[in-house]
Write an enzyme that holds these catalytic residues in place. Structure first.
Site, PDB file in Angstrom:
ATOM      1  CB  SER A 142      47.467   1.093   6.310  1.00 34.94           C
ATOM      2  OG  SER A 142      47.505   0.713   4.959  1.00 34.94           O
ATOM      3  CG  PHE A 204      50.936   6.774  -9.365  1.00 33.60           C
ATOM      4  CD1 PHE A 204      51.420   7.727  -8.495  1.00 33.60           C
ATOM      5  CD2 PHE A 204      49.988   5.878  -8.911  1.00 33.60           C
ATOM      6  CE1 PHE A 204      50.974   7.790  -7.191  1.00 33.60           C
ATOM      7  CE2 PHE A 204      49.526   5.934  -7.607  1.00 33.60           C
ATOM      8  CZ  PHE A 204      50.021   6.892  -6.735  1.00 33.60           C
ATOM      9  CE1 TYR A 247      50.157  -3.584   6.394  1.00 29.88           C
ATOM     10  CE2 TYR A 247      50.048  -2.715   4.170  1.00 29.88           C
ATOM     11  CZ  TYR A 247      49.671  -2.653   5.491  1.00 29.88           C
ATOM     12  OH  TYR A 247      48.815  -1.677   5.923  1.00 29.88           O
ATOM     13  CB  SER A 248      48.506  -8.352   0.727  1.00 33.43           C
ATOM     14  OG  SER A 248      47.658  -8.292  -0.413  1.00 33.43           O
ATOM     15  CG  ASN A 249      47.353  -2.081   0.707  1.00 36.09           C
ATOM     16  OD1 ASN A 249      47.262  -1.739   1.871  1.00 36.09           O
ATOM     17  ND2 ASN A 249      48.364  -1.706  -0.058  1.00 36.09           N
ATOM     18  N   GLY A 384      50.066   4.371   8.674  1.00 36.18           N
ATOM     19  CA  GLY A 384      49.307   4.496   7.440  1.00 36.18           C
ATOM     20  C   GLY A 384      49.926   5.466   6.472  1.00 36.18           C
TER      21      GLY A 384
END
Length: 459
Positions: A142, A204, A247-249, A384
């Protein structure tokens, strides 16, 4: 995931809620929380914040010798070495490997843009035992967001988009309620849009079985930005636009699409054209779907019951404009120095980038940039994470010091030791050596997610 051990910040439904435990953590010193944030961020889910990996409960720690820290002997470092406590910095990097549980760690401290220390510890490759190199490349997760936000703010300065423009104006029909969501809210994570890496399809790391399946097939899958946004749009929003922080990608996947709509070139091409080439960041790249990390680099691993699984190679489209970047500590410190020094943005745009939203609470998040109080003053940067790699980037606003580090988290079965090692790495790095004894340790973490072994989704 280590996330389970440390806990995760309450982010949805209004201003970030911080319980008594979070407040106690802050009183103890946020460097401890920064460890959780960075290590937990190691995963892809957390990954597009700081990335984490599989939990330390999987199998025994690999036979990785922390070894002597490799300290670069370049002439520029030698010339100004007296400005840094090299012994303390060497020890901090080495401790991140043992007892901190990482396979490798490397870092760089610069002052006014000049290197004063760089070092590495651990193994770049567990199969060959080759030592980690201080100049090695790594996935930055990030930290990519800071590059992307910088490009968007350059476009704001060029009057090609406004921070308070609705997303719908430029990307019609892309997201529900797009007429009420602004560009500013995307960059500051106050849009309320669901974080696609929190979708079940990115979980996953739940078991060895699902992780092995992802390692065998899932990590090679190619994603289109619209596909990731659609995945997020299938979930309800966390809150009404501007009424909270999470927080959102997905926000930065949309920001990348916005750059392409405004310029006619991909976000990666614009980062290359506007930042990488002008600053001479020769070891920095923004791959689209190439699975390789070019040049010398430390490998990333997941810890499985039958031993370490190499996760270095993966299709970075899972992260895209939210976290696909690759760089080095030298390039990252040059970037943060140039950004905070006004070489990439004008005063008005840099001020907007550093305007912390009240909704972000202890995360103290601006627009792709995060404020961090430390024992040695206020710092700005980002963290990140992406499978196998956790990155830290800090810069003093006056340009006095910059610190970048990469950690390959692996065995987090001893969270106390990991916390201590990570806290010390942050505090020592930003202070250029041992921090003042009377001062509190580093403050708010550099990323809203934490350090996790293996580094799952994006952080």
């Amino acid at each position: 995931m280590v996330e389970a051990a440390y806990g995760r910040p309450e982010q949805a439904g209004g201003a970030s809620r911080q319980g008594s435990e979070a407040r106690a953590v802050r009183r103890r010193g946020a460097a401890v929380r920064a460890v959780a944030v960075v290590l937990a961020g190691a995963g892809l889910v957390g990954a597009l914040a700081p990335v984490a990996a599989a939990t330390g409960a999987r199998g025994a720690r690999p036979a990785v010798d922390g070894g002597a820290v490799t300290v670069a002997g370049s002439e520029p470092v030698a010339e100004v070495a007296g400005r840094a406590d090299r012994a303390a910095l060497d020890a901090a990097v080495r401790a991140m490997v043992s007892p901190g549980g990482s396979t490798a760690a490397l870092g760089l401290v610069t002052e006014r843009g000049r290197p004063v220390w760089k070092g590495a510890a651990g193994a770049a490759d567990l199969a060959t035992g080759a030592p980690a190199a201080p100049d090695g490349r790594f996935r930055i997760g990030s930290v990519t967001k800071t590059f992307v936000a910088t490009v968007v703010l350059q476009l704001v300065a060029e009057h090609r988009v406004g921070l308070d423009d609705p997303v719908e104006r430029h990307l019609p029909g892309l997201v529900p309620n797009g007429a009420q969501i602004t560009v500013r809210q995307l960059l500051g994570h106050t849009s309320g849009i669901f974080n696609y890496t929190e979708d079940a399809s990115f979980s996953f790391e739940e078991s060895d079985g699902t992780l092995q399946q992802w390692l065998a097939t899932g990590r090679w899958r190619s994603y289109q930005p619209r596909e990731l946004v659609a995945l997020a749009a299938a979930h309800p929003a966390y809150f009404a636009p501007g009424q909270g922080w999470h927080y959102s990608n997905t926000n930065y996947i949309i920001a990348g699409m916005l750059i392409e709509r405004l310029t006619g070139r991909s976000w990666a091409q614009e980062v290359e054209r506007r930042i990488i080439r002008p600053l001479g960041l020769s070891a920095t790249s923004m791959p689209v779907d190439s699975p390789f990390v070019p040049g010398p680099h430390a490998h990333g691993y997941y810890k499985l019951a039958d031993g370490p699984a190499d996760t270095t190679l993966l299709n970075p489209s899972m992260a895209g404009s939210a976290g696909a970047g690759i760089s080095t500590t030298a390039d990252l410190t040059r970037f943060i120095s140039a950004l905070l020094g006004g070489r990439l943005l004008g005063p008005a745009e840099l001020a907007e980038m550093k305007r912390v939203s009240p909704e972000s609470g202890q995360a103290e998040y601006g627009l792709g940039l995060q404020r961090t109080p430390t024992a040695c003053g206020e710092y700005w940067g980002h963290g990140g994470g992406i499978p196998g790699y956790t990155t830290l980037l800090y810069g003093a606003p006056d340009g006095k010091r910059q610190f970048a580090a990469s950690v390959n988290a692996y065995d987090l079965s001893d969270p106390a030791a990991t916390n201590t090692a990570f806290e010390n790495l942050v505090a020592t790095g930003v202070c250029g050596g041992r921090p003042p004894a009377a001062a509190a340790p580093a403050g708010t973490p550099l990323a809203p997610e934490g350090i996790r072994a293996g580094t799952g989704p994006l952080a």
